[in-house]
Design a protein around this motif. Structure first.
Motif, PDB file in Angstrom:
ATOM      1  N   ARG A 276      11.646  61.477  61.956  1.00  0.00           N
ATOM      2  CA  ARG A 276      11.850  60.816  63.250  1.00  0.00           C
ATOM      3  C   ARG A 276      12.699  59.558  63.098  1.00  0.00           C
ATOM      4  O   ARG A 276      13.517  59.236  63.968  1.00  0.00           O
ATOM      5  N   GLN A 280      16.197  59.189  65.187  1.00  0.00           N
ATOM      6  CA  GLN A 280      16.425  58.085  66.119  1.00  0.00           C
ATOM      7  C   GLN A 280      17.525  57.132  65.651  1.00  0.00           C
ATOM      8  O   GLN A 280      17.823  56.142  66.331  1.00  0.00           O
ATOM      9  N   GLY A 285      20.285  62.267  65.644  1.00  0.00           N
ATOM     10  CA  GLY A 285      19.664  63.006  66.730  1.00  0.00           C
ATOM     11  C   GLY A 285      20.640  63.628  67.697  1.00  0.00           C
ATOM     12  O   GLY A 285      20.420  64.744  68.190  1.00  0.00           O
ATOM     13  N   GLU A 286      21.751  62.938  67.965  1.00  0.00           N
ATOM     14  CA  GLU A 286      22.705  63.483  68.938  1.00  0.00           C
ATOM     15  C   GLU A 286      23.450  64.700  68.420  1.00  0.00           C
ATOM     16  O   GLU A 286      24.132  65.388  69.188  1.00  0.00           O
ATOM     17  N   ALA A 317      10.472  66.299  72.736  1.00  0.00           N
ATOM     18  CA  ALA A 317      10.167  64.900  73.044  1.00  0.00           C
ATOM     19  C   ALA A 317       9.410  64.214  71.916  1.00  0.00           C
ATOM     20  O   ALA A 317       9.451  62.979  71.789  1.00  0.00           O
ATOM     21  N   TRP A 319      10.164  64.009  68.953  1.00  0.00           N
ATOM     22  CA  TRP A 319      11.093  63.370  68.032  1.00  0.00           C
ATOM     23  C   TRP A 319      11.415  61.930  68.438  1.00  0.00           C
ATOM     24  O   TRP A 319      11.964  61.166  67.631  1.00  0.00           O
ATOM     25  N   GLN A 320      11.074  61.562  69.654  1.00  0.00           N
ATOM     26  CA  GLN A 320      11.355  60.208  70.125  1.00  0.00           C
ATOM     27  C   GLN A 320      10.146  59.287  70.029  1.00  0.00           C
ATOM     28  O   GLN A 320      10.217  58.128  70.426  1.00  0.00           O
ATOM     29  N   THR A 321       9.041  59.777  69.483  1.00  0.00           N
ATOM     30  CA  THR A 321       7.856  58.934  69.347  1.00  0.00           C
ATOM     31  C   THR A 321       8.034  57.940  68.203  1.00  0.00           C
ATOM     32  O   THR A 321       8.817  58.177  67.272  1.00  0.00           O
TER      33      THR A 321
END
Length: 328
Positions: A276, A280, A285-286, A317, A319-321
């Motif tokens: 993660r 991030q 990630g993109e 979602a 992955w954004q934690t």
């Protein structure tokens, strides 16, 4: 440089050793793009050398493919978007080639081709091997330059330095290069390729061996990343890029589709936090498209998933934690 051979796309027709273990094809078009077409210090030198020249080449890299995903990340991290253009084939290629089915008119807007195969044939009319990504194509001639994926990212760093953004990361630090080579070698053989040895195993014995080797390496990585933020310490290197593309696909594909199901990535605290953390980080990630990743594996691998049904989960979602690794 650590040996990192293998077919750069996911084989439709895997080859096997006699005992049923998956064997990755290791033969590429080995040309190199170097500054002023110089002879490089590392890697193969008895090949055709092409000069670094912004605008001359197009990187063709399908977001679905983990080997191509490496080049997408490195190109972004180094700020080479204006120097090397990007073509992105769709995720569901057939036995002939990766295709540009998601571009307008089904053609790459710069190369004007429907299939990456056309660039291979423009250079080698009798080319008989698999059409793989990533591939670098000379725009003017439409000819393939190289598909040797580990050297593509190596040379993007070492040979294109004059065109890097000012704050580009040092992906190949001299002070830890020898250890990094060893780490990358183990990651490739046991993890990057290890998931494929599990998924494409042709016998129970071959699968059992691949499974054990994979999880031995995953446990080693879990331990290594418990007290360090990145694989080589406190800064991102090429080693992290190479591991990340497998981790990004682990729960979505490899856990079930490739039977790597001892546990999920989300159940390994250090590796999951590390993954993660990278996801991030700008540049990682993109470049990840979970919809394309799942479509590729579950649709293309008809021998493993004959129904062609693509699973809906897991929820991206997660992955954004928060990862809470900045203090390591």
């Amino acid at each position: 440089m650590a040996t990192d051979g293998g077919t750069a796309s996911d084989d439709l027709t895997p080859t096997y050793r006699e005992e049923g273990s998956f064997e990755r094809d290791m033969d590429y078009v080995p040309d190199r793009i170097t500054k002023d077409a110089r002879t490089p210090e590392h890697g193969p030198t008895d090949v055709r050398l092409w000069p670094v020249e912004p605008g001359r080449y197009r990187l063709v890299a399908a977001p679905a493919c983990p080997w191509a995903n490496r080049s997408l990340i490195v190109r972004h991290l180094l700020g080479l978007e204006d120097a090397i253009s990007l073509g992105t084939p769709g995720p569901t290629h057939d036995a002939r080639s990766w295709t540009f089915d998601r571009d307008p008119g089904g053609k790459d807007p710069v190369l004007g081709i429907e299939r990456l195969q056309e660039a291979y044939f423009a250079r080698f009319p009798d080319y008989e091997k698999g059409i793989t990504v990533p591939a670098v194509v000379e725009v003017a001639s439409g000819e393939l330059v190289t598909n040797d994926f580990p050297w593509i990212t190596h040379d993007l760093f070492h040979e294109w330095r004059d065109h890097h953004r000012p704050d580009a990361p040092d992906l190949w630090p001299d002070e830890c290069r020898e250890e990094m080579e060893e780490v990358m070698e183990r990651i490739f053989t046991e993890v990057n390729n290890g998931v494929y040895r599990s998924g494409f195993a042709g016998s129970q014995e071959a699968y059992d061996d691949a499974y054990e080797r994979l999880w031995t390496a995953m446990d080693w990585l879990e331990e290594r990343l418990t007290d360090r933020r990145y694989l080589m310490g406190d800064a991102i290197t090429e080693a992290d890029v190479r591991l990340f593309t497998t981790l990004a696909r682990f729960d979505a594909v490899y856990h079930g589709h490739f039977k790597c199901n001892r546990n999920k990535l989300t159940e390994m605290p250090a590796l999951w936090g590390y993954a993660r953390d990278l996801f991030q980080t700008p540049g990682f990630g993109e470049t990840v498209d979970f919809e394309q990743i799942k479509a590729h594996y579950y649709v293309v691998h008809t021998d493993i998933n004959p129904s062609g049904i693509v699973p809906q989960g897991p929820d991206p979602a997660v992955w954004q934690t928060p990862h809470d690794r900045a203090g390591l």
